[in-house]
Scaffold this motif. Structure first.
Motif, PDB file in Angstrom:
ATOM      1  N   LEU A   1      13.590  95.268   2.551  1.00 51.11           N
ATOM      2  CA  LEU A   1      12.902  96.876   2.694  1.00 51.11           C
ATOM      3  C   LEU A   1      14.251  98.084   2.750  1.00 51.11           C
ATOM      4  O   LEU A   1      13.995  98.982   2.205  1.00 51.11           O
ATOM      5  CB  LEU A   1      11.769  96.857   3.619  1.00 51.11           C
ATOM      6  CG  LEU A   1      10.499  96.216   3.574  1.00 51.11           C
ATOM      7  CD1 LEU A   1       9.939  96.511   4.803  1.00 51.11           C
ATOM      8  CD2 LEU A   1       9.832  96.746   2.242  1.00 51.11           C
ATOM      9  N   LEU A   2      14.992  97.614   3.780  1.00 51.22           N
ATOM     10  CA  LEU A   2      16.033  98.552   3.975  1.00 51.22           C
ATOM     11  C   LEU A   2      16.890  98.678   2.645  1.00 51.22           C
ATOM     12  O   LEU A   2      17.303  99.718   2.198  1.00 51.22           O
ATOM     13  CB  LEU A   2      16.825  98.236   5.211  1.00 51.22           C
ATOM     14  CG  LEU A   2      16.061  98.579   6.535  1.00 51.22           C
ATOM     15  CD1 LEU A   2      16.639  97.789   7.648  1.00 51.22           C
ATOM     16  CD2 LEU A   2      16.020  99.912   6.793  1.00 51.22           C
ATOM     17  N   ARG A   3      17.476  97.595   2.164  1.00 48.21           N
ATOM     18  CA  ARG A   3      18.174  97.619   0.985  1.00 48.21           C
ATOM     19  C   ARG A   3      17.344  98.169  -0.209  1.00 48.21           C
ATOM     20  O   ARG A   3      18.232  99.213  -0.852  1.00 48.21           O
ATOM     21  CB  ARG A   3      18.665  96.175   0.624  1.00 48.21           C
ATOM     22  CG  ARG A   3      19.785  95.972   0.195  1.00 48.21           C
ATOM     23  CD  ARG A   3      20.256  94.390  -0.184  1.00 48.21           C
ATOM     24  NE  ARG A   3      19.895  93.439   0.792  1.00 48.21           N
ATOM     25  CZ  ARG A   3      19.032  92.440   0.574  1.00 48.21           C
ATOM     26  NH1 ARG A   3      18.449  92.451  -0.555  1.00 48.21           N
ATOM     27  NH2 ARG A   3      18.700  91.624   1.566  1.00 48.21           N
ATOM     28  N   ASP A   4      16.188  98.112  -0.333  1.00 45.79           N
ATOM     29  CA  ASP A   4      15.532  98.689  -1.332  1.00 45.79           C
ATOM     30  C   ASP A   4      15.525 100.128  -1.441  1.00 45.79           C
ATOM     31  O   ASP A   4      15.682 100.978  -2.067  1.00 45.79           O
ATOM     32  CB  ASP A   4      14.021  98.200  -1.356  1.00 45.79           C
ATOM     33  CG  ASP A   4      14.029  96.778  -2.104  1.00 45.79           C
ATOM     34  OD1 ASP A   4      15.000  96.407  -2.583  1.00 45.79           O
ATOM     35  OD2 ASP A   4      12.969  96.156  -2.084  1.00 45.79           O
ATOM     36  N   ALA A   5      15.299 100.532  -0.082  1.00 49.00           N
ATOM     37  CA  ALA A   5      15.301 102.067   0.252  1.00 49.00           C
ATOM     38  C   ALA A   5      16.568 102.677   0.012  1.00 49.00           C
ATOM     39  O   ALA A   5      16.722 103.624  -0.492  1.00 49.00           O
ATOM     40  CB  ALA A   5      14.804 102.358   1.700  1.00 49.00           C
TER      41      ALA A   5
END
Ligand code: ARG
Length: 581
Positions: A11-15
């Motif tokens: 999720l963090l990488r996508d954000a």
């Protein structure tokens, strides 16, 4: 199913990709479990690093990432705090789904290594012809715990008990036995040998002629002299019998199949020395063959050689270890060789590790690791001895542990029948000794303290046993068969249920960290925290007394998962559990 950390990392990488572009997705999300529920469940600290690269304020960066983290699915809440921490609160749905998958997994969510690596663990490895003493405890149980953890991960583990059956101590003993007539006796026990060895040692220190004859006996033995061989074999048989008895009380996995004695490497020694010589590493030093390893100096600051062949033609401890490296890496194909040996031998390991690397034996990235450990101290702060100042026999320590546990249990559960109490005392007593040792950071010395290791409170085995027993008694009292419980019934409503769930989901990470660091205390700390979370939950959430059957089912499932995790965790440390105490 990806675990929580993997889910959050994605999720963090996508954000980050959406906010700053793909080029920044290599940033380490620096994900930590939150230190308090008021900060959510996890904290991501990647904004600080990105701030430098983007030349912006960390708090602004954190804010922008947070805006791209969707809530409603895996996340319930995202908050930016302090200079740029991103606090994440997981949704109950995510936690429940994760728990359900762990609940249904035999390995409690720990996945199998793929591909497995081949690991040799050298542990216990006592010198024979002497009784096992307190100094043998740590290697034996730390090595055993590591072997269990790696095996649980699905690695290909070979255990080696590198017993000292060939060294100079046998020369002393043989000579003394022959001279005193003991050599003709057919039933010399290990305690006789202990005494005889001490006598021989005194003679060796005080009588030059005896010392010389003893040296000659080693050469006789190593060159196959029938008389020396015959007596030696008897000594070995008796020593191994005694060692196995101690292993059996301790409950370690080592069997005769794991024996790889020093003598096993005998035939390989000349070839090994040749190879080192061909690599150009050997110097002659007063008739001995030595290797100077860079960076090693004696007390006078002179370069310190490692003797691989002695002036009298004999081979010693270093040569055997070098032969063992070759055997383990080349013949057995080890990717990792782990030596669980007292830290005081660290220079020995560093030296022969370097020689093995220089000769080119560490092919395929094979790694040699010395897992060192500190000394066991007495309450007086000096190395642990008997009141008379003698070495503490390991068998005596284990007997005393069972005795003391028996008294604790008599106080706690006076109605138990004698036979059951005996069995519980055995499990609790031995478990307490092992756990106390393993729960200490292994590099450090620790004080052998009976009262602390048998305490029912604190980070001790009895405390964990108690938590396990409590859960088992819930199931007995409620007449519930845990196998009928439904993982999908788990609902996390109370905050202590949530905290417990988060804790339960950590096991795979903890196992991995023990396997990488080879530090069993990490597993102990985890189990202790799990048991503490369980107690908080239990104080706040009635289980059998829950008024709603769905809540009761959910809580029973949580209890069962805690019990299974405790049992499995203790088993990985080589500690048995009891059903009541
Ligand atoms: N027998 C040795 C001792 O008692 C320990 C052996 C450890 N293993 C090794 N490969 N050097 O000190």
């Amino acid at each position: 199913m990806p675990d929580i950390q993997q889910t959050l990392e994605r999720l963090l990488r996508d954000a980050v990709a959406e906010t700053f572009g793909e080029a920044f997705t290599d940033a380490d999300p620096i994900l930590r479990q939150a230190t308090s529920p008021k900060f959510g469940d996890y904290q991501a600290n990647l904004a600080m690093g990105l701030a430098k690269r983007l030349d912006q304020k960390p708090r602004d960066i954190a804010q922008r990432i947070a805006e791209h983290l969707p809530t409603g699915g895996a996340l319930d809440k995202v908050e930016v705090a302090g200079p740029g921490f991103i606090n994440l609160t997981l949704s109950a749905d995510l936690l429940q789904a994760q728990l359900a998958s762990v609940f249904d997994s035999d390995s409690l969510g720990v996945s199998k290594a793929d591909p497995p690596s081949t690991v040799v663990i050298d542990y216990a490895s006592p010198n024979l012809a002497k009784e096992m003493h307190i100094g043998h405890l740590r290697s034996t149980i730390i090595g055993d715990a590591i072997a269990r953890v790696l095996t649980f991960q699905g690695q290909q583990v070979t255990r080696h008990n590198h017993i000292g059956d060939w060294g100079t101590q046998f020369g002393l003993l043989l000579e003394h036995l022959i001279e005193t007539g003991w050599a003709d006796s057919t039933d010399t026990s290990i305690s006789d040998l202990n005494v005889l060895y001490k006598e021989a040692k005194v003679r060796d220190d005080n009588d030059l002629a005896f010392a010389e004859r003893a040296r000659k006996r080693v050469v006789d033995l190593q060159s196959g002299d029938p008389q020396a061989r015959k007596i030696w074999e008897q000594l070995i048989v008796e020593s191994i019998r005694h060692m196995n008895q101690v292993f059996c009380s301790l409950g370690v996995m080592l069997t005769d199949d794991d024996l790889k004695p020093e003598s096993f490497y005998n035939d390989r020694l000349p070839g090994v020395i040749d190879a080192i010589e061909k690599a150009g590493l050997i110097r002659d030093c007063e008739g001995a063959k030595v290797v100077y390893v860079e960076g090693f100096f004696n007390k006078q600051g002179e370069p310190l050689p490692m003797a691989v062949k002695k002036a009298d033609g004999g081979f010693g401890y270093p040569a055997t270890d070098l032969a063992a490296v070759q055997y383990r890496v080349k013949d057995l194909g080890a990717d990792r060789v782990i030596y669980v040996v007292d830290s005081r031998q660290k220079d020995h390991f560093r030296q022969f590790f370097k020689i093995a690397a220089d000769v080119g034996w560490l092919t395929g990235g094979a790694e040699l690791v010395h897992v060192g450990f500190g000394t066991i101290m007495g309450l007086d702060g000096k190395p642990f001895k008997t009141r008379e100042g003698d070495t503490v026999r390991l068998a005596d320590v284990l007997d005393e542990a069972v005795d003391r546990a028996s008294r604790v249990i008599a106080d706690k559960a006076p109605d138990l029948k004698a036979k059951e109490r005996e069995e519980i005392a055995r499990v609790v007593g031995i478990g307490a000794v092992k756990y106390f040792d393993l729960s200490n950071y292994r590099i450090k010395d620790y004080v052998f303290d009976w009262d602390r290791m048998l305490a029912l409170e604190g980070n001790t085995s009895p405390y964990l046993q108690n938590a396990y027993v409590r859960i088992r008694s819930i199931f007995r009292k409620g007449e519930v068969d845990p196998t009928t419980l439904d993982a999908d019934a788990i609902r996390l409503e109370h905050e202590t249920e949530r905290a417990l769930a988060l804790q339960l989901l950590q096991l795979p990470r903890v196992v991995e960290s023990v396997a990488d660091s080879l530090e069993p205390h990490r597993l102990c700390t985890y189990l202790y925290e799990l048991a503490s979370s369980f107690h908080k939950f239990y104080e706040n959430c009635p289980v059998l007394g829950a008024d709603d059957t769905a809540v009761r089912g959910s809580r029973l499932a949580l209890c069962d998962l805690v019990a299974r995790t405790l049992k499995q965790g203790l088993a990985l440390l080589g500690i048995e559990t009891v059903e009541r105490m």
